[in-house]
Design a protein around this motif. Sequence first.
Motif, PDB file in Angstrom:
ATOM      1  N   VAL A  20      35.583  53.377  42.618  1.00 35.94           N
ATOM      2  CA  VAL A  20      36.996  53.643  42.867  1.00 35.94           C
ATOM      3  C   VAL A  20      37.305  55.079  42.484  1.00 35.94           C
ATOM      4  O   VAL A  20      37.032  55.487  41.357  1.00 35.94           O
ATOM      5  CB  VAL A  20      37.883  52.672  42.063  1.00 35.94           C
ATOM      6  CG1 VAL A  20      39.347  52.934  42.356  1.00 35.94           C
ATOM      7  CG2 VAL A  20      37.515  51.234  42.408  1.00 35.94           C
ATOM      8  N   LEU A  59      33.988  46.656  37.663  1.00 37.37           N
ATOM      9  CA  LEU A  59      34.709  45.951  38.714  1.00 37.37           C
ATOM     10  C   LEU A  59      33.728  45.117  39.520  1.00 37.37           C
ATOM     11  O   LEU A  59      32.751  45.628  40.050  1.00 37.37           O
ATOM     12  CB  LEU A  59      35.415  46.959  39.627  1.00 37.37           C
ATOM     13  CG  LEU A  59      36.152  46.440  40.852  1.00 37.37           C
ATOM     14  CD1 LEU A  59      37.308  45.539  40.437  1.00 37.37           C
ATOM     15  CD2 LEU A  59      36.686  47.620  41.668  1.00 37.37           C
ATOM     16  N   LYS A  67      34.758  43.311  46.978  1.00 34.86           N
ATOM     17  CA  LYS A  67      34.933  43.864  45.638  1.00 34.86           C
ATOM     18  C   LYS A  67      35.732  45.157  45.664  1.00 34.86           C
ATOM     19  O   LYS A  67      36.110  45.665  44.630  1.00 34.86           O
ATOM     20  CB  LYS A  67      33.559  44.075  45.000  1.00 34.86           C
ATOM     21  CG  LYS A  67      32.835  42.763  44.744  1.00 34.86           C
ATOM     22  CD  LYS A  67      31.450  42.996  44.175  1.00 34.86           C
ATOM     23  CE  LYS A  67      30.510  43.577  45.222  1.00 34.86           C
ATOM     24  NZ  LYS A  67      30.313  42.673  46.364  1.00 34.86           N
ATOM     25  N   CYS A  70      40.468  45.965  45.079  1.00 32.57           N
ATOM     26  CA  CYS A  70      41.348  46.518  44.047  1.00 32.57           C
ATOM     27  C   CYS A  70      41.976  47.791  44.613  1.00 32.57           C
ATOM     28  O   CYS A  70      41.359  48.855  44.624  1.00 32.57           O
ATOM     29  CB  CYS A  70      40.555  46.810  42.768  1.00 32.57           C
ATOM     30  SG  CYS A  70      41.592  47.217  41.348  1.00 32.57           S
ATOM     31  N   ASP A  71      43.214  47.656  45.107  1.00 30.27           N
ATOM     32  CA  ASP A  71      43.883  48.766  45.773  1.00 30.27           C
ATOM     33  C   ASP A  71      44.508  49.716  44.749  1.00 30.27           C
ATOM     34  O   ASP A  71      44.305  49.587  43.540  1.00 30.27           O
ATOM     35  CB  ASP A  71      44.931  48.242  46.756  1.00 30.27           C
ATOM     36  CG  ASP A  71      45.960  47.332  46.080  1.00 30.27           C
ATOM     37  OD1 ASP A  71      46.077  47.381  44.842  1.00 30.27           O
ATOM     38  OD2 ASP A  71      46.636  46.584  46.811  1.00 30.27           O
ATOM     39  N   CYS A  74      46.419  47.988  42.067  1.00 26.02           N
ATOM     40  CA  CYS A  74      45.496  47.313  41.151  1.00 26.02           C
ATOM     41  C   CYS A  74      44.843  48.320  40.210  1.00 26.02           C
ATOM     42  O   CYS A  74      44.624  48.039  39.029  1.00 26.02           O
ATOM     43  CB  CYS A  74      44.447  46.569  41.965  1.00 26.02           C
ATOM     44  SG  CYS A  74      42.989  46.019  41.056  1.00 26.02           S
ATOM     45  N   MET A  75      44.548  49.529  40.721  1.00 22.67           N
ATOM     46  CA  MET A  75      43.800  50.523  39.954  1.00 22.67           C
ATOM     47  C   MET A  75      44.649  51.309  38.957  1.00 22.67           C
ATOM     48  O   MET A  75      44.114  52.045  38.138  1.00 22.67           O
ATOM     49  CB  MET A  75      43.141  51.526  40.902  1.00 22.67           C
ATOM     50  CG  MET A  75      41.834  51.041  41.520  1.00 22.67           C
ATOM     51  SD  MET A  75      40.578  50.640  40.278  1.00 22.67           S
ATOM     52  CE  MET A  75      40.462  52.171  39.383  1.00 22.67           C
ATOM     53  N   TRP A  78      43.538  51.353  35.319  1.00 23.00           N
ATOM     54  CA  TRP A  78      42.117  51.546  35.036  1.00 23.00           C
ATOM     55  C   TRP A  78      41.741  53.016  35.183  1.00 23.00           C
ATOM     56  O   TRP A  78      42.126  53.680  36.138  1.00 23.00           O
ATOM     57  CB  TRP A  78      41.263  50.693  35.975  1.00 23.00           C
ATOM     58  CG  TRP A  78      41.578  49.245  35.824  1.00 23.00           C
ATOM     59  CD1 TRP A  78      42.499  48.519  36.523  1.00 23.00           C
ATOM     60  CD2 TRP A  78      40.988  48.352  34.879  1.00 23.00           C
ATOM     61  NE1 TRP A  78      42.513  47.224  36.080  1.00 23.00           N
ATOM     62  CE2 TRP A  78      41.606  47.083  35.068  1.00 23.00           C
ATOM     63  CE3 TRP A  78      40.005  48.491  33.900  1.00 23.00           C
ATOM     64  CZ2 TRP A  78      41.259  45.971  34.313  1.00 23.00           C
ATOM     65  CZ3 TRP A  78      39.653  47.384  33.145  1.00 23.00           C
ATOM     66  CH2 TRP A  78      40.280  46.140  33.353  1.00 23.00           C
ATOM     67  N   ASN A 133      42.620  39.980  37.131  1.00 25.89           N
ATOM     68  CA  ASN A 133      42.566  39.793  38.589  1.00 25.89           C
ATOM     69  C   ASN A 133      41.264  39.165  39.064  1.00 25.89           C
ATOM     70  O   ASN A 133      40.915  39.268  40.249  1.00 25.89           O
ATOM     71  CB  ASN A 133      42.778  41.123  39.323  1.00 25.89           C
ATOM     72  CG  ASN A 133      44.167  41.700  39.107  1.00 25.89           C
ATOM     73  OD1 ASN A 133      45.111  40.961  38.838  1.00 25.89           O
ATOM     74  ND2 ASN A 133      44.281  43.009  39.196  1.00 25.89           N
ATOM     75  N   MET A 135      38.511  40.292  38.658  1.00 23.85           N
ATOM     76  CA  MET A 135      37.710  41.405  39.173  1.00 23.85           C
ATOM     77  C   MET A 135      37.075  42.225  38.066  1.00 23.85           C
ATOM     78  O   MET A 135      36.036  42.844  38.279  1.00 23.85           O
ATOM     79  CB  MET A 135      38.568  42.356  40.015  1.00 23.85           C
ATOM     80  CG  MET A 135      39.103  41.789  41.306  1.00 23.85           C
ATOM     81  SD  MET A 135      40.060  43.067  42.170  1.00 23.85           S
ATOM     82  CE  MET A 135      40.607  42.154  43.593  1.00 23.85           C
ATOM     83  N   TRP A 136      37.716  42.264  36.909  1.00 21.95           N
ATOM     84  CA  TRP A 136      37.309  43.202  35.865  1.00 21.95           C
ATOM     85  C   TRP A 136      36.664  42.458  34.708  1.00 21.95           C
ATOM     86  O   TRP A 136      37.225  41.482  34.204  1.00 21.95           O
ATOM     87  CB  TRP A 136      38.509  43.991  35.376  1.00 21.95           C
ATOM     88  CG  TRP A 136      39.098  44.876  36.417  1.00 21.95           C
ATOM     89  CD1 TRP A 136      40.139  44.587  37.256  1.00 21.95           C
ATOM     90  CD2 TRP A 136      38.669  46.192  36.763  1.00 21.95           C
ATOM     91  NE1 TRP A 136      40.389  45.650  38.084  1.00 21.95           N
ATOM     92  CE2 TRP A 136      39.496  46.644  37.804  1.00 21.95           C
ATOM     93  CE3 TRP A 136      37.667  47.036  36.286  1.00 21.95           C
ATOM     94  CZ2 TRP A 136      39.358  47.906  38.377  1.00 21.95           C
ATOM     95  CZ3 TRP A 136      37.520  48.291  36.853  1.00 21.95           C
ATOM     96  CH2 TRP A 136      38.360  48.717  37.887  1.00 21.95           C
TER      97      TRP A 136
END
Length: 252
Positions: A20, A59, A67, A70-71, A74-75, A78, A133, A135-136
Amino acid sequence: MKFHHKLLLTCIMSGALPLVPLSAGAQGAVASPAVIAKATSPDAEPFITDGEGRTLYTLAGADGGDKAACDADCMKDWTPYVSDGRPLAKMVLPGMISTVDNDGVQQVTYRENPLYLFNGDSKAGDTSGQGVNDMWYMVSVLGEPALPIAEVADAGPVRPEVMIHGQEVYATTCAQCHGAQGQGAFGTKLEGFERLANGTSLVRTVLLGLNSMPALGPVLDDEQVAAVTTYVRNSWGNEFGAVSPEQVEAAR
């Protein structure tokens, strides 16, 4: 939260994790080489942090989906963990650590997993980014998602014949490093060692190795691993229950 560990591990090992980009104003850059350090917690497997003890995350899609989902929104919480120069290792394997170019800076990776800091963690030791989410995830010292402490399923009573077998395996395989009575030598002191309560983590450490401890999975079969882990979990003041060969097989 249901953790689909095998599927997530497959995602990580596939090398398909996204990178990302740095957002405007991201504070991940450091003025000196980054540090990857080992940390422990009563609530998780040994995991990695930065040099100040801040938890590092990666992530990965727990459901096997996209995967990269995470837009930007979302980011926003982080920050990529970046390094000025070659990152340093502190009680972790240096060979696990590398970097990858991310918008002109070097983002630190661990076993090829790009690492991030969670802005919601306010101090060293915080792990509030775990599972966000779906994801993390925190990263274990083995380069996998750091699993919450979870006891192995009930393997029944600790049987004397298994303890005898486990003592034999321990004497020939483990005692030189951990001491004949678990008192510690080159390896960790196992006497009264509370982390042995995490049977899943212990089994995977025996199978895969950790730091200077070699992986024993290739040389010990499931019955031997079950016996030796049962033995150390129930010797020298430890009373943590049995491990079965079926549980070892599931952990491989």
